[in-house]
Enzyme design. Sequence first.
Site, PDB file in Angstrom:
ATOM      1  N   GLU A   1     -11.145  38.075 -18.961  1.00 55.43           N
ATOM      2  CA  GLU A   1     -10.632  38.257 -17.599  1.00 55.43           C
ATOM      3  C   GLU A   1      -9.149  37.906 -17.438  1.00 55.43           C
ATOM      4  OE1 GLU A   1     -13.009  36.396 -14.609  1.00 55.43           O
ATOM      5  OE2 GLU A   1     -14.794  37.566 -15.092  1.00 55.43           O
TER       6      GLU A   1
ATOM      7  N   GLU B   1     -20.526  39.764 -18.618  1.00 53.78           N
ATOM      8  CA  GLU B   1     -20.948  38.638 -17.761  1.00 53.78           C
ATOM      9  C   GLU B   1     -21.509  39.176 -16.462  1.00 53.78           C
ATOM     10  OE1 GLU B   1     -18.225  35.508 -16.636  1.00 53.78           O
ATOM     11  OE2 GLU B   1     -17.425  35.359 -18.663  1.00 53.78           O
TER      12      GLU B   1
HETATM   13  C1  NOJ Z   1     -15.975  34.456 -15.070  1.00 56.40           C
HETATM   14  C2  NOJ Z   1     -15.550  33.548 -16.170  1.00 56.40           C
HETATM   15  O1  NOJ Z   1     -15.338  34.282 -17.340  1.00 56.40           O
HETATM   16  C3  NOJ Z   1     -16.517  32.415 -16.452  1.00 56.40           C
HETATM   17  O2  NOJ Z   1     -15.836  31.491 -17.237  1.00 56.40           O
HETATM   18  C4  NOJ Z   1     -17.018  31.848 -15.143  1.00 56.40           C
HETATM   19  O3  NOJ Z   1     -17.756  30.691 -15.332  1.00 56.40           O
HETATM   20  C5  NOJ Z   1     -17.812  32.897 -14.427  1.00 56.40           C
HETATM   21  N1  NOJ Z   1     -16.947  34.024 -14.142  1.00 56.40           N
HETATM   22  C6  NOJ Z   1     -18.431  32.430 -13.123  1.00 56.40           C
HETATM   23  O4  NOJ Z   1     -17.451  32.084 -12.241  1.00 56.40           O
END
Ligand code: NOJ
Length: 453
Positions: free
Chosen positions: A172, A361
């Site tokens: 991200e 994710e």
């Molecule tokens: C995106 C991130 O990559 C991750 O580290 C985070 O915990 C999750 N979203 C949830 O916020």
Amino acid sequence: MTTPAIFKADDFGSDFLWGIAIAAAQNEGAYNLNGRGLSIWDQFSLRGGKIKGNAKPDVCCDFYHRYKTDLLLVKQLGFKVFRFSIAWSRIMPNGTGLVNKAGILFYHQVIDECLALGLIPSITLYHWDLPLALQKEGGWTSHLLLKWFSKYVILCMQEYGNKVKHWIVLNEPMGFTSLGYMLGKHAPGKSGIKQFFAAIHNAAMAQAEGGRIIRAMVPDAIIGTTFSCSEVVPATNKKEDILAAKRIDILMNRLFIEPVLGMGYPSDNSILMDRLHLFTKAWKYTERMQFDFDFIGLQNYFPVTVAHNAMIPYVQAVEVKATKRKVPHTDLGWEISPTSFYHILKQFASYPNVKSIIVTENGACFKDKLQKGAIHDVQRIDYFKSYLNALLQAKKDGMPINGYFVWTLTDNFEWSEGFQAPFGLVHVDFETQQRTIKQSGYWWQQFLMNIKE
Ligand code: NOJ
């Protein structure tokens, strides 16, 4: 969109990659053990008021010592792929130069354990934990970043490239550049437009450069990089809200993928994008932003609704929160909308040269209650069911979706939310490190159990 009422894991195809993801800074702990250098998150957590409960990532869920039993949980729940990240400062304590043998060994052990259990290791090279020593030299805003990052990637390929074929370059980039270098909400806690632009441009170049290095050193690697994404919906159908939504769509969804695809940074005549174009033109090297990734990793949690607001600098737009609109949301106030998940997948699948998408994710934060040794997280199960329904529909509609990774295995350090935002399929008592599989974990176990190999 119509969704089937009942679906099975098999409906996604026998070669679909079902995985579960964690990240070094959120899980490992052992922040100063065996030669590890500090990361920007270690330092950021010392600045009072930045992280809920003044939490520190010193121990987290102690994955460093418990990786064997945590990997057994991954296996027990039925996942094929285990996504984790390398802490750059564990293997290069100063970010460049010195190599820490104990750190190198640790990831060999984790990889070997995955392979022994029949799990596919999928490694993220950068999941937000820059070595502190590099931040002191400017971090993601420095002209040297690309050089430091390349050396780090080369080391990872030399060490692990013969064992690991699934690589993810960045996690991200919009997340860590905006929260860390523009809004000051994440490490390293910087703000200001120039820092933001420099970080954006370095991240855009690093994601492609990382891909090129992996390709050259591990020709049979399957290479991806991940993007956060959110469907952006105008608050009303007034023209000014529609234009505001377009500006936010550029920031949240288009900014990092379009350069990778060879389209350059998007343009929209907004002050922000005009300035970014001027900045990056002066900085040059824009041709280095392109790379032919084998897959694009998409990470989706919620859609955003936005309205025009002239008071907000650069973007003239503001989010109308889910809590205010009284729509279903998780305990972090994130709107639950499987339909928007479908829409954003479609938006990314519509780029002609996106070959393959893996949802790297997706998951939900609900404050769980441990009652008589069990956690009945029904809301989380409903969340997964509805999002998987949308995913299956997207796949049936021809989108090239080849995998889905749950965020996340164990409750962990949720950045500025500290330990107060559980996303795991497995509850962690942070006092005792006791793990308890939640009902959602058992749901996944059942769901994945019947896959025909
Ligand atoms: C995106 C991130 O990559 C991750 O580290 C985070 O915990 C999750 N979203 C949830 O916020």
